[in-house]
Design an enzyme around this catalytic site. Structure first.
Site, PDB file in Angstrom:
ATOM      1  N   GLU A  74      -4.565  -9.861  -1.615  1.00  0.00           N
ATOM      2  CA  GLU A  74      -3.231  -9.670  -2.222  1.00  0.00           C
ATOM      3  C   GLU A  74      -2.363 -10.870  -1.872  1.00  0.00           C
ATOM      4  OE1 GLU A  74      -2.120  -5.926  -0.457  1.00  0.00           O
ATOM      5  OE2 GLU A  74      -3.516  -4.803  -1.715  1.00  0.00           O
TER       6      GLU A  74
ATOM      7  N   CYS B 187       3.347   1.868  -1.187  1.00  0.00           N
ATOM      8  CA  CYS B 187       4.354   0.930  -0.683  1.00  0.00           C
ATOM      9  C   CYS B 187       5.408   0.631  -1.733  1.00  0.00           C
ATOM     10  CB  CYS B 187       3.682  -0.360  -0.239  1.00  0.00           C
ATOM     11  SG  CYS B 187       2.568  -1.039  -1.462  1.00  0.00           S
TER      12      CYS B 187
END
Lengths: 675, 675
Positions: B345, B441
């Protein structure tokens, strides 16, 4: 499907390749690849991954001796799963009683002996033959009394043979044994390995089949299908054809055989997709799209064509044609590569042909040539030969360095070395050719196809000689008792002139010349009084041939700028360059960094220029184009002004020669300048 | 770095957002996201992944009660590794004494309570506040006597706390606790959670630090750095700033702290690359390139800026500027997204900004806004605010469906739904927004930034009010005893007119207006007798302000057709459309399938047209272009004729509104027609 259209490959003994282009490739294989691979199979190459291939045969032979010594007292090893690859704790000192390497390690020898066989036909070499005979003794010594021969299970425990057909490659290794054994027998007349092959095939024929009580399995990795057909054609033993056809027919039937082997893997993937990787998701006759692991796929399709031909099976032939059509029109790279994704080393979906993440395995294009030749044996339609030629001159040759010392497994159409190192999605892309790998499928496959290239270029039937790929050679064709000499001189792949000289004692027969798809028009002169006819992309010349008759053909090799179907997202707005059978590319070595900033002027007149790449004489192509100028200032995004271009002359070189001048950028597809 | 340039965010209590665009977004968060998330935290959402967040706090509280009951007889659990995520055998009946979910599950509550706090400021809601107070009691009941508070280790075994800082997120959870606690205290004046936060921070300050004998570790996932600064600014307790600065200073020193935790992972990666993912590969002051996990990176850089400001640390500020410059000029998507690769990521290498495999996580753009605001607090340079605006109106808003019911974690710039399903390299790309995830998140992060957007749009210092992002609101600014009313009315993001009304009792002060990078020229009228000065992209108006003074600003929002630096391979030959702060895209819904076949005519005159997308009023943009015609015949490769184009009118819609009309193709970058 019409028996009268059938043809068979020319026996290599009746072909002498005189073509300097191919002679050179065959020489590299003979002098570099075959000896290097022998050392690799024996773990004698410094720095290369260890093979353990011959080690395993020796260990199995040693066990057989002990078994003979101890008799009933001998303790058969009991199988405990060791995974897909086994390595010794100390690579330098492997246990001489243990199996090492991948489950399919045996096949490396079988591929090597097949290449040796072809090489011995064109270049007798008593020393090499002696070495091969000794190696064959080692292999045969490993065979079990019952005929079984796979060192992975012999050494790890025969109690589990054929228990993991999906993953464990026993029938794949058997297939390569059959191929190698037949080739060596045909080359040398020695049947030691052929007998071993028959014994293993007999064992398999007892074990598998449609008959009541036999195992209903089939290979996870195909090749046995075509290999069994080849063994049948060499021995005329019906049961081998029957087993090959059974493997083809059983594949993909419900309930899935592999489900029984691997119940734990059933959940998850949708049933109809579950075995696409193995082409076992539906029965082969229902398959219309080329899917799954590309090498497995074309090996299967080759076997399907063989079985269709020998059993006159129309529905099977129809499936072959549908699969071919899908592959050729939706899944084929312009380099003759197949397999759009490295995940599963597989075909991707229709029109998904990414250039910088392509898999396009060398072995897959070799398998594609196997398939094409088998389609041609059934029907001499140039669509098959066109693809055969494309794969042969581009992806297959690209798989090997010009000096034969290193190899590409993956053949991308676009390489940015930095991305191959930093972008984990491209880690499978190597920007320079590699030495021998642990999984060494491609180098020996290259050796066997190049050393037998003549058997792909030409097929024949009773009264016709088919020329599919043009290469200089002398061919002896027999019609009844008559021997006819046909010699060909050609400038391929860089020059379209072909001269054919025929010497026959007034024998009527036909020469069929493929008219390549890349030439719009061709010229022919001579012979006199021949009946000329064009059909399915071939020019048929029929007459009663006398002594010293000459035909000259000219296939003009214009530089072609090609575009892809716009549904191919990765190629939109781009063009590729081809001349004759050769696909070209741009390399950083000739055109500087940032190849993506270049555009080619499709209206401009291309020039050709002879040059040498690592000693290989090639024709390079010069086309005017432009290089986008990197603007001053460091803003990442700016108003789209008129693009600032610098005129440049692009030099295109043959794709198969790329990466022979050090690590650098390469691209086949180049943006077209529309201005 | 000059103290006099410093500014601080406007206290949310002094801002009333009146802007219909933002009021609507805040309303969606208030009425949809916050209540939905509360149900999710309590595992009450049918079909959504279970969170176990509140379950874990309750289980830890229950354990505390037992401990109190049993005293010395209580058996502390002993840690046995349970991996990164723990799930109950039966999801419907979790063991009420066990921890479930990800190691960082606690943080979901802390993000939620932070969003609640901001929402309560703008919209007092006694019922929500009561619910929050009760939840806080549950959380505080889980805290240990020594102040430690992380349910993963409390329930799995405190003997191993802080033993895996690299992966186990304790300090990450602590950071979010601090952020949420300060926010809730500032919103409600209630210090129950703040006290718990201080106790955990005190515990950490005793445990970590440069002092002899203290642990020399630092967070694997950053955020504690900026959170400790925030706690310091709320409490003026020096030790919190000291700990935050220590975490910044210690990071990346050799020998690597994480090596000690994970000796088995040392071999393999080159040392200088080993901890790039964590931005711990070299000391932060030596870092010049934004690397590694993008969210972690911008959280760290935010903390670095905070510490640099509070400690007047020039070298740290210099590092922040260098990292910003690298990110802005080489690694920023035109949508304000960051993170070019899903592997880790993470940021990819310079200029590697792939569109169809981008990660561009919503949280990363939110973190980028945190960072930009902190850079602005040190120096009001519009380069920071320009990026803040870009991230806010594009990637951040794209993260949430217009109805607030589903979310994007990954924000690609090009989507071909078929490829996202069939190409495993794109499996991280979702072509439709998703409901709550186990790793949740982004949704709570969206809630907290949108509900506190005013504190990013404006900063102030003693005598200056900075307007970084234009939104309608009423601001109360205090200078000494004087209260000044500044109200702003704006048509942003679709209309560039801004009116500012000031009411002050003849107080001298300065209004600083950002001049957006996307407008070449702007107009201003009024006020009289103001000293006007432009500096670093801001227009400073200084005067003694009386009652009812009005300024009108006009920032013309021309449609801009933008190109990327040609070093961005993925964007070569393509353009993107922007108008004002909004980046646009093409959707299949408006333009049909195969968006890659479209080209845009950069010379043509764009038109704008107001339209509604799922109830959202937007300005769409119409630009003439062409659609390549799929030729007849099925040959995959054909001679490059003049491209057959059909003229079309392309409709561009705001990127943040894409994917609200069902699954379809989308692209931000479009090939430019050069003809």
């Amino acid at each position: 499907m019409d028996r009268n259209d059938f043809s068979t490959p020319i026996n290599l003994k009746n072909i002498e390749v005189t073509d300097c282009f191919w002679e050179n490739k065959m020489k590299v294989v003979r002098t570099e690849v075959i000896p290097y691979q022998w050392r690799a199979l024996n773990d004698q190459v410094e720095g290369a991954a260890l093979s353990y291939c011959m080690h395993n045969f020796k260990a199995a032979g040693k066990m057989n001796q002990e078994k003979a010594k101890l008799g009933a007292a001998f303790q058969e090893p009991v199988y405990t799963f060791r995974g897909f690859e086994a390595l010794p704790d100390d690579p330098k000192h492997p246990d001489e009683n243990k199996f090492y390497g991948f489950v399919f390690q045996d096949s490396d020898f079988y591929k090597w002996i097949e290449a040796v066989a072809y090489s011995l036909i064109s270049n007798p070499d008593s020393e090499l033959e002696k070495m091969a005979d000794e190696a064959i003794e080692i292999v045969c010594a490993a065979q079990q009394d019952d005929g079984y021969l796979d060192t992975y299970y012999i050494l790890n425990g025969k109690d589990k043979i054929f228990s993991n057909l999906r993953d464990h490659h026993e029938l794949y290794c058997m297939g390569h044994l059959l191929e190698g054994a037949v080739a060596y027998y045909e080359a040398t007349g020695k049947d030691r390995l052929l007998k071993a092959a028959c014994r293993f095939a007999d064992y398999a024929a007892e074990y598998f089949g449609e008959e009541e009580g036999k195992c209903k399995g089939y290979p996870g990795h195909e090749i046995a299908e075509m290999a069994l057909v080849r063994l049948y054609e060499a021995t005329r033993e019906e049961k081998y054809l029957r087993l090959g056809r059974y493997f083809v027919d059983e594949r993909g039937k419900r309930p899935y055989y592999f489900d029984g082997e691997h119940p734990q893997d059933i959940k998850g993937k949708k049933e109809d997709l579950r075995y696409e990787y193995h082409q076992a998701h539906i029965p082969v006759r229902e398959q219309t799209e080329a899917v799954g692991h590309a090498v497995r796929a074309v090996y299967l399709y080759s076997g399907m064509a063989d079985v269709a031909r020998l059993t006159q099976d129309e529905t099977l032939w129809l499936a072959c044609e549908k699969l071919w059509d899908n592959m050729e029109t939706k899944k084929l790279y312009i380099t003759g590569g197949i397999g759009g994704t490295h995940i599963g080393e597989a075909f991707s979906f229709n029109y998904d042909l990414p250039n910088d993440t392509a898999y396009a395995e060398t072995c897959a294009s070799i398998g594609l040539i196997f398939w094409a030749r088998r389609m041609l044996e059934i029907r001499s339609d140039s669509r098959y030969a066109n693809v055969m030629e494309l794969a042969l001159y581009n992806t297959v040759l690209a798989g090997m360095a010009l000096d034969g010392k290193s190899f590409f497994y993956v053949n991308p159409l676009e390489v940015f070395p930095k991305a191959c190192k930093k972008d984990e999605r491209k880690l499978h892309i190597k920007s320079v050719r590699q030495k021998w790998f642990g999984c060494a499928c491609c180098p020996p496959n290259l050796a066997r196809i190049i050393s037998s290239v003549g058997s792909y270029a030409f097929t024949e039937n009773r009264d016709t000689l088919f020329v599919h790929v043009y290469m200089g050679c002398r061919i002896t064709k027999c019609i009844d008792q008559e021997e006819i000499e046909v010699s060909i001189v050609s400038g391929f792949p860089y020059d379209g002139n072909v001269q054919i000289d025929v010497s026959a004692g007034n024998v009527p027969f036909t020469l069929a010349f493929r008219i390549p798809d890349w030439c719009d028009d061709y010229e022919i002169s001579g012979p006199d009084a021949a009946k000329a006819e064009e059909k399915d992309g071939y020019l048929y010349l029929t007459k009663i041939w006398g002594e010293n008759e000459t035909i000259t053909l000219y296939f003009p090799m214009q530089v072609q700028i090609l575009q892809a179907d716009p549904r191919v997202r990765e190629d939109i707005g781009k063009v590729a360059v081809r001349r004759g059978p050769v696909t070209y590319c741009l390399e950083e070595a000739d055109n500087g960094k940032n190849l993506h900033m270049l555009t080619v002027d499709c209206e401009a007149e291309p020039e050709t220029e002879e040059c040498f790449i690592e000693g290989e004489r090639v024709v390079s192509i010069l086309i005017p184009g432009y290089r986008e100028v990197i603007p001053e200032g460091k803003k990442l995004y700016t108003k789209a002004e008129k693009i600032r271009n610098m005129p440049v002359k692009l030099r295109f070189v043959p794709y198969y020669t790329w990466g022979n001048r050090g690590e650098n950028e390469m691209t086949v597809w180049v943006r077209r300048e529309r201005a």
